[in-house]
Design a protein around this motif. Structure first.
Motif, PDB file in Angstrom:
ATOM      1  N   PRO A 112      -0.798   3.308  -4.850  1.00 32.43           N
ATOM      2  CA  PRO A 112       0.215   4.473  -5.131  1.00 32.43           C
ATOM      3  C   PRO A 112       0.760   4.273  -6.658  1.00 32.43           C
ATOM      4  O   PRO A 112       0.715   3.190  -6.966  1.00 32.43           O
ATOM      5  N   ASP A 163       6.586   3.603  -9.643  1.00 38.11           N
ATOM      6  CA  ASP A 163       7.867   4.444  -9.925  1.00 38.11           C
ATOM      7  C   ASP A 163       8.439   3.636 -11.025  1.00 38.11           C
ATOM      8  O   ASP A 163       9.002   2.745 -10.739  1.00 38.11           O
ATOM      9  N   GLU A 184      15.008   0.199  -3.877  1.00 36.29           N
ATOM     10  CA  GLU A 184      13.705   0.737  -4.296  1.00 36.29           C
ATOM     11  C   GLU A 184      12.993  -0.201  -5.017  1.00 36.29           C
ATOM     12  O   GLU A 184      11.597   0.030  -5.173  1.00 36.29           O
ATOM     13  N   ARG A 199       7.964  -6.747   3.758  1.00 38.56           N
ATOM     14  CA  ARG A 199       7.178  -5.689   4.085  1.00 38.56           C
ATOM     15  C   ARG A 199       7.559  -4.860   5.312  1.00 38.56           C
ATOM     16  O   ARG A 199       7.340  -3.863   5.810  1.00 38.56           O
ATOM     17  N   PRO A 235       8.622  -1.116   3.600  1.00 40.40           N
ATOM     18  CA  PRO A 235       7.065  -1.047   3.175  1.00 40.40           C
ATOM     19  C   PRO A 235       6.715  -0.433   1.984  1.00 40.40           C
ATOM     20  O   PRO A 235       5.634  -0.595   1.102  1.00 40.40           O
ATOM     21  N   ARG A 236       7.675   0.433   1.483  1.00 43.28           N
ATOM     22  CA  ARG A 236       7.282   1.244   0.283  1.00 43.28           C
ATOM     23  C   ARG A 236       8.233   0.683  -0.765  1.00 43.28           C
ATOM     24  O   ARG A 236       8.092   1.259  -2.089  1.00 43.28           O
ATOM     25  N   GLN A 290       9.187  -1.301  -4.142  1.00 47.54           N
ATOM     26  CA  GLN A 290       8.381  -2.134  -5.254  1.00 47.54           C
ATOM     27  C   GLN A 290       8.835  -3.378  -5.571  1.00 47.54           C
ATOM     28  O   GLN A 290      10.212  -3.843  -5.353  1.00 47.54           O
ATOM     29  N   ARG A 321      -0.040  -3.453  -2.760  1.00 48.99           N
ATOM     30  CA  ARG A 321      -0.115  -2.402  -3.353  1.00 48.99           C
ATOM     31  C   ARG A 321       1.103  -2.127  -4.234  1.00 48.99           C
ATOM     32  O   ARG A 321       0.878  -1.375  -5.117  1.00 48.99           O
ATOM     33  N   ARG A 322       2.161  -2.519  -3.863  1.00 49.59           N
ATOM     34  CA  ARG A 322       3.410  -2.119  -4.820  1.00 49.59           C
ATOM     35  C   ARG A 322       4.081  -3.192  -5.084  1.00 49.59           C
ATOM     36  O   ARG A 322       5.348  -3.393  -5.423  1.00 49.59           O
TER      37      ARG A 322
END
Length: 301
Positions: free
Chosen positions: A52, A55, A136, A173, A177-178, A180, A251-252
């Motif tokens: 991904p 951000d 976030e 997580r 889960p999303r 950063q 991944r983040r």
């Protein structure tokens, strides 16, 4: 006559079989050559999931970690000063990461759950408090206290450090889960000793027990003392390897590439109360490093 007819039928069957075989071969050849590519076979590897996009403008931030993130000794002796924190502070001299990212919204959209004295084993508890805010971006700076024990033998084993950091990331997580995650490297404690040992006041404060494994007997340059400091340094390097390796599997997650470890803090950037923790000037440099990397499109090489 019966034998001739039998032979004729046999020849016809062989010819038909030859024709069908040739047709099959031609079809396979056409499929692999001039026709469109075949569909995935049972042996085809699945395509990797795309990473991904990072951000660069997160709208909320939670900081977890240890005394550096609490601004310890940045304002007064042996006390926290969270307003001077590199991550979430409000001091204009520091211009924290939260201030740089969020502007006026920093006060209401950033939180500091770090704790002075915290080790990596404490990180999961901090994560449990942090996820309530639904940030976030989560910043992590931990590991210095795992190395800063009374003796090198008391330092957190590398395998234990890895297991505790992985546990904290799993806890994060499960709830976020999303989100950063930005992971700072552990500072170069040996360089901090080298800088601070030139100050008499700092060495007096060190006698209170600050990072004894590295700072005890600061003027002793003998073989035994040098070996002790080197073992602490090696452990810090190993901790940073763990932080990088675990982060790479998420991944983040973005590791700072050793930026904090490599930064050469000078006298103005160390607390004049203990000559070991960052001063406001040093906290500002940490904020600058973090902002540069959080807002970069790609992670450090």
């Amino acid at each position: 006559m019966r034998n001739r007819r039998h032979r004729s039928r046999t020849v016809a069957a062989l010819a038909a079989a030859a024709f069908l075989g040739t047709a099959s071969l031609t079809a396979c050849d056409a499929q692999g050559g001039n026709s469109s590519a075949p569909g995935p076979s049972a042996h085809s590897k699945p395509s990797p999931r795309p990473t991904p996009a990072w951000d660069t403008t997160p709208r909320s931030l939670v900081a977890i970690g240890d005394s550096i993130t609490r601004g310890f000794d940045a304002c007064s002796v042996l006390s926290d000063c969270p307003e001077a924190s590199w991550a979430t502070g409000t001091d204009a001299e520091v211009r924290s990461l939260a201030t740089r990212l969020l502007g006026k919204r920093a006060a209401s959209h950033s939180w500091n759950h770090a704790k002075t004295g915290a080790r990596v084993a404490d990180l999961t508890g901090q994560v449990e408090r942090a996820v309530v805010e639904r940030p976030e971006l989560v910043t992590v700076m931990v590991g210095a206290n795992d190395a800063c024990r009374s003796t090198p033998a008391a330092m957190t084993p590398v395998a234990r450090f890895r297991a505790d950091f992985q546990a904290a990331m799993r806890t994060l997580r499960r709830s976020l889960p999303r989100a950063q995650v930005y992971v700072s490297s552990v500072p170069d404690l040996k360089r901090l000793w080298s800088q601070g040992r030139t100050n008499a006041l700092g060495k007096q404060v060190w006698k209170l027990g600050i990072c004894s494994a590295m700072l005890a007997d600061p003027d002793d340059l003998g073989a035994e003392a040098s070996e002790r400091r080197e073992s602490v340094q090696d452990r810090v390097v190993a901790y940073n390897d763990v932080l990088e390796e675990v982060c790479e599997k998420d991944r983040r997650c973005r590791y700072d590439g050793g930026a904090v470890f490599d930064y050469r803090f000078d006298g103005d950037q160390l607390s004049h109360w203990d000559w070991f923790h960052p001063s406001k000037n040093g906290q500002a440099r940490l904020a600058e490093l973090a902002y540069r990397q959080v807002t970069a499109r790609k992670p450090p090489a």
